[in-house]
Design an enzyme around this catalytic site. Structure first.
Site, PDB file in Angstrom:
ATOM      1  N   THR A  11       0.797  -1.181  -0.013  1.00 63.64           N
ATOM      2  CA  THR A  11      -0.057  -0.153   0.211  1.00 63.64           C
ATOM      3  C   THR A  11       0.865   1.263  -0.124  1.00 63.64           C
ATOM      4  O   THR A  11       1.990   1.171   0.572  1.00 63.64           O
ATOM      5  CB  THR A  11      -0.940   0.192   1.224  1.00 63.64           C
ATOM      6  OG1 THR A  11      -0.003   0.216   2.365  1.00 63.64           O
ATOM      7  CG2 THR A  11      -1.738  -1.188   1.387  1.00 63.64           C
ATOM      8  N   GLY A  34       3.048   4.226   0.522  1.00 58.62           N
ATOM      9  CA  GLY A  34       4.562   4.559   0.312  1.00 58.62           C
ATOM     10  C   GLY A  34       5.352   3.489   0.306  1.00 58.62           C
ATOM     11  O   GLY A  34       6.204   3.369  -0.315  1.00 58.62           O
ATOM     12  N   ARG A  57      -6.855   6.725   6.411  1.00 56.62           N
ATOM     13  CA  ARG A  57      -7.138   6.091   7.635  1.00 56.62           C
ATOM     14  C   ARG A  57      -7.651   4.828   7.347  1.00 56.62           C
ATOM     15  O   ARG A  57      -7.768   3.885   8.061  1.00 56.62           O
ATOM     16  CB  ARG A  57      -8.347   7.050   8.471  1.00 56.62           C
ATOM     17  CG  ARG A  57      -7.763   8.085   9.085  1.00 56.62           C
ATOM     18  CD  ARG A  57      -8.890   8.708  10.160  1.00 56.62           C
ATOM     19  NE  ARG A  57      -8.302   9.685  10.989  1.00 56.62           N
ATOM     20  CZ  ARG A  57      -9.127  10.069  11.988  1.00 56.62           C
ATOM     21  NH1 ARG A  57     -10.375   9.530  12.138  1.00 56.62           N
ATOM     22  NH2 ARG A  57      -8.727  10.578  12.923  1.00 56.62           N
ATOM     23  N   LYS A 105      -2.439 -14.031  15.535  1.00 57.24           N
ATOM     24  CA  LYS A 105      -3.475 -14.980  15.862  1.00 57.24           C
ATOM     25  C   LYS A 105      -3.474 -15.993  14.987  1.00 57.24           C
ATOM     26  O   LYS A 105      -3.691 -17.479  15.413  1.00 57.24           O
ATOM     27  CB  LYS A 105      -4.986 -14.429  15.695  1.00 57.24           C
ATOM     28  CG  LYS A 105      -6.061 -15.214  15.977  1.00 57.24           C
ATOM     29  CD  LYS A 105      -7.468 -14.672  15.686  1.00 57.24           C
ATOM     30  CE  LYS A 105      -8.490 -15.776  16.082  1.00 57.24           C
ATOM     31  NZ  LYS A 105     -10.007 -14.993  16.023  1.00 57.24           N
ATOM     32  N   ARG A 119      24.376  -8.225  34.451  1.00 57.65           N
ATOM     33  CA  ARG A 119      25.332  -9.452  34.892  1.00 57.65           C
ATOM     34  C   ARG A 119      24.745 -10.567  35.671  1.00 57.65           C
ATOM     35  O   ARG A 119      24.899 -11.660  35.688  1.00 57.65           O
ATOM     36  CB  ARG A 119      26.634  -8.878  35.402  1.00 57.65           C
ATOM     37  CG  ARG A 119      27.610  -8.296  34.328  1.00 57.65           C
ATOM     38  CD  ARG A 119      29.171  -7.974  35.069  1.00 57.65           C
ATOM     39  NE  ARG A 119      29.163  -7.360  36.122  1.00 57.65           N
ATOM     40  CZ  ARG A 119      29.174  -6.073  36.406  1.00 57.65           C
ATOM     41  NH1 ARG A 119      29.103  -5.188  35.682  1.00 57.65           N
ATOM     42  NH2 ARG A 119      29.293  -5.539  37.737  1.00 57.65           N
ATOM     43  N   HIS A 177      25.052   1.383  49.489  1.00 59.50           N
ATOM     44  CA  HIS A 177      23.668   0.842  49.607  1.00 59.50           C
ATOM     45  C   HIS A 177      22.532   1.620  49.672  1.00 59.50           C
ATOM     46  O   HIS A 177      21.887   1.402  50.785  1.00 59.50           O
ATOM     47  CB  HIS A 177      24.004   0.013  50.921  1.00 59.50           C
ATOM     48  CG  HIS A 177      25.189  -0.978  50.759  1.00 59.50           C
ATOM     49  ND1 HIS A 177      25.400  -1.787  49.934  1.00 59.50           N
ATOM     50  CD2 HIS A 177      26.260  -1.118  51.719  1.00 59.50           C
ATOM     51  CE1 HIS A 177      26.340  -2.614  50.086  1.00 59.50           C
ATOM     52  NE2 HIS A 177      26.899  -2.099  51.165  1.00 59.50           N
ATOM     53  N   PHE A 212       8.198  11.699  63.919  1.00 63.72           N
ATOM     54  CA  PHE A 212       8.084  12.303  64.975  1.00 63.72           C
ATOM     55  C   PHE A 212       8.695  11.469  66.190  1.00 63.72           C
ATOM     56  O   PHE A 212       8.842  10.393  66.046  1.00 63.72           O
ATOM     57  CB  PHE A 212       6.561  12.760  65.406  1.00 63.72           C
ATOM     58  CG  PHE A 212       5.426  11.548  65.408  1.00 63.72           C
ATOM     59  CD1 PHE A 212       5.842  10.686  66.594  1.00 63.72           C
ATOM     60  CD2 PHE A 212       4.699  11.488  64.603  1.00 63.72           C
ATOM     61  CE1 PHE A 212       5.135   9.445  66.573  1.00 63.72           C
ATOM     62  CE2 PHE A 212       3.926  10.181  64.758  1.00 63.72           C
ATOM     63  CZ  PHE A 212       3.880   9.128  65.556  1.00 63.72           C
ATOM     64  N   ASP A 237      13.056  11.102  74.714  1.00 62.05           N
ATOM     65  CA  ASP A 237      14.409  10.292  74.802  1.00 62.05           C
ATOM     66  C   ASP A 237      15.371  10.802  73.908  1.00 62.05           C
ATOM     67  O   ASP A 237      16.416  11.148  74.067  1.00 62.05           O
ATOM     68  CB  ASP A 237      14.370   9.133  74.975  1.00 62.05           C
ATOM     69  CG  ASP A 237      13.200   8.430  73.679  1.00 62.05           C
ATOM     70  OD1 ASP A 237      12.865   9.118  72.852  1.00 62.05           O
ATOM     71  OD2 ASP A 237      12.916   7.305  73.953  1.00 62.05           O
TER      72      ASP A 237
END
Length: 510
Positions: free
Chosen positions: A37, A39, A67, A140, A215, A272, A459, A464
């Protein structure tokens, strides 16, 4: 009936003609009839190869601006008919439907069009209808038809044409079909994600076709792959291939340094996924030296990142350290010559690129998806909750510490002074343990904790931590607040002339 099929005809309709020419010429020598088709048809004609236009089969021209071209029973019948089905064979004769044995189709470049910044109308026109339908039909019916859905498969197709003279096995056709459905799945995912930017339909849609085999994974006995466009984020200038763990550390480094974009020269060293050294200074050379001083032991084998250009003086100082990866927006020519002296050292230039705003991780038999924590604590968030209010200079240190704290594994406490990471306690089950770990490390490297600042990712349920910090000379604290016992920590600070600010933002990082 034999599962090996000899191709006598092919439908070719592609947007990208790259690599198509040798396939066309080989089909010609094999006597394969070619239908095409638009192009693609013109391209084949210019090669001096006979081609039958699809319109001569359908009796319809290409309409609606292209389209509708191939959407016709004679085309799809030629692909979907079952060659071992008597009724299908009779109907092929009745309606003069030509048999199509190979379908070579690619899809309009939807993703590239979106990435180019094109307007919506241009993007909509790159949603392929005929192409995707041909791919699905041919894949398919793989028992009878070979579906080639990507330029990536052209070399394999050409090998089949050369070595097998156009015949294919059932296994080969099924393999091509699987790859074809991968193409269609990826394409549909990209389209859905484009529309879902505004619709926000709750869906996790991820489909990456091109994975880089690593790796190994986190450990040598684990397989690992990376799916993503690394080249969109970095230019790799030198060194060995990045490993699974390298990539995790690079991700952590980039996220941390994103907090310091536009700031004075800042250097960070990560190990880490956590920062073991960070400093902001007037020059990047000074920033590196003070970042390294934060924990020169952990820096061994780490990931280095800068928010500004690496010069020769900095590179010369860095060169004596063993590290895996260095990341910067640029390097001087002299700096590169120095850094490239180690053949395995990975040198990356970080590009200005948009990062994802969501994070995804596997969990149980599914996935957890969330918005990334893109909030950086600032003066606009500060609630002064103690009688002592931190000075502007101390606030700078508090925000510096908060940026690092946000990007460190919970539970965490970060200690900083003069825009230098002194120490952090990372990944602890108790906030008190995190603080004790940070203090012990700071003392190990001879830091003076007097007038240092402390940042917490959540919080304090009890006073302490502020008491332990005060006893070590720490005088300023930044934390989100929100505990029902906030007042106990506030009262302790007020009784001991400590300054504390709340941000109202928690930065857990699990």
């Amino acid at each position: 009936m034999s599962t090996t099929k000899q191709a006598k005809s092919a439908l070719i309709s592609v947007f990208d003609k790259t690599g198509l020419e040798p396939i066309i010429h080989r089909m010609k020598t094999l006597g394969i009839t070619i239908y095409s088709t638009g192009g693609t048809e013109d391209f084949i004609k210019k090669l001096g190869v006979e081609v039958i236009p699809v319109e001569s089969i359908t009796d319809y021209p290409s309409i609606f601006g292209g389209r509708v071209k191939t959407l016709h029973p004679k085309i799809f019948g030629g692909i979907l008919n079952r060659q071992d089905n008597v009724q299908d064979i009779e109907e092929m004769k009745q309606y003069a439907i030509p048999q199509i044995d190979i379908v070579i189709v690619d899809l309009y470049p939807f993703e590239k069009t979106v990435a180019s910044g094109a307007n919506e109308q241009e993007i909509i026109e790159k949603i392929d209808i005929g192409g995707i339908s041909l791919i699905r039909a041919a894949a398919k019916n793989y028992k009878d038809v070979l579906c080639v859905a990507s330029v990536d498969e052209y070399s394999d197709l050409l090998q089949i044409l050369d070595e097998q003279h156009g015949s294919t096995t059932l296994e080969q056709r099924r393999h091509f079909a699987a790859k074809a459905f991968r193409v269609s799945s990826h394409y549909d995912t990209a389209i859905f994600n484009y529309f879902n930017q505004t619709e926000e339909i709750p869906t996790l849609a991820i489909n990456e076709c091109h994975g880089q085999v690593l790796r190994y994974g986190e450990n040598p006995h684990q397989k690992g792959e990376f799916y993503g466009n690394f080249d969109a984020l970095f230019d790799k200038l030198h060194g060995k291939e990045l490993s699974y763990n390298n990539l995790l550390d690079v991700d952590a480094a980039v996220n941390l340094m994103a907090e310091f974009v536009g700031d004075d020269p800042t250097f960070a060293i990560l190990k880490h996924n956590n920062a073991c050294g960070v400093a902001t200074r007037k020059t990047i050379h000074e920033a590196y030296k003070d970042a390294l001083a934060g924990d020169p032991v952990s820096a061994f084998g780490g990931i280095l990142i800068s928010n500004t250009k690496i010069d020769s003086a900095t590179a010369e100082t860095i060169h004596s350290l063993f590290f895996e990866v260095i990341i910067a927006p640029s390097y001087s020519d002299e700096a590169l010559k120095i850094l490239e002296q180690k053949k395995n050292r990975i040198i990356l230039v970080q590009k200005k690129a948009k990062m994802p705003t969501t994070s995804v991780r596997s969990c149980l038999n599914g996935y957890l998806v969330q918005e990334k924590d893109l909030k950086t604590d600032s003066i606009a968030d500060v609630q002064y909750v103690t009688a002592v209010k931190p000075s502007a200079e101390v606030l700078d240190d508090l925000f510096f510490a908060s940026k690092i704290c946000k990007n460190t594994k919970s539970n965490t406490i970060v200690l900083a002074k003069n825009k230098q990471l002194i120490a952090s306690g990372t990944g602890q089950t108790s906030r008190v343990d995190a603080l004790k770990q940070a203090i012990e490390k700071a003392k190990e490297f001879k830091f003076d904790l007097n007038n240092a600042v402390m940042a917490s990712d959540a919080f304090f349920p009890f006073p302490d931590c502020v008491e332990i910090a005060h006893n070590e000379g720490i005088r300023s604290v930044i934390q989100p607040g929100g505990s029902i016992k906030d007042q106990a920590s506030i009262d302790y600070c007020d009784a001991h002339q400590m300054g504390m600010v709340f941000t109202g933002i928690r930065h857990f990082k699990h």
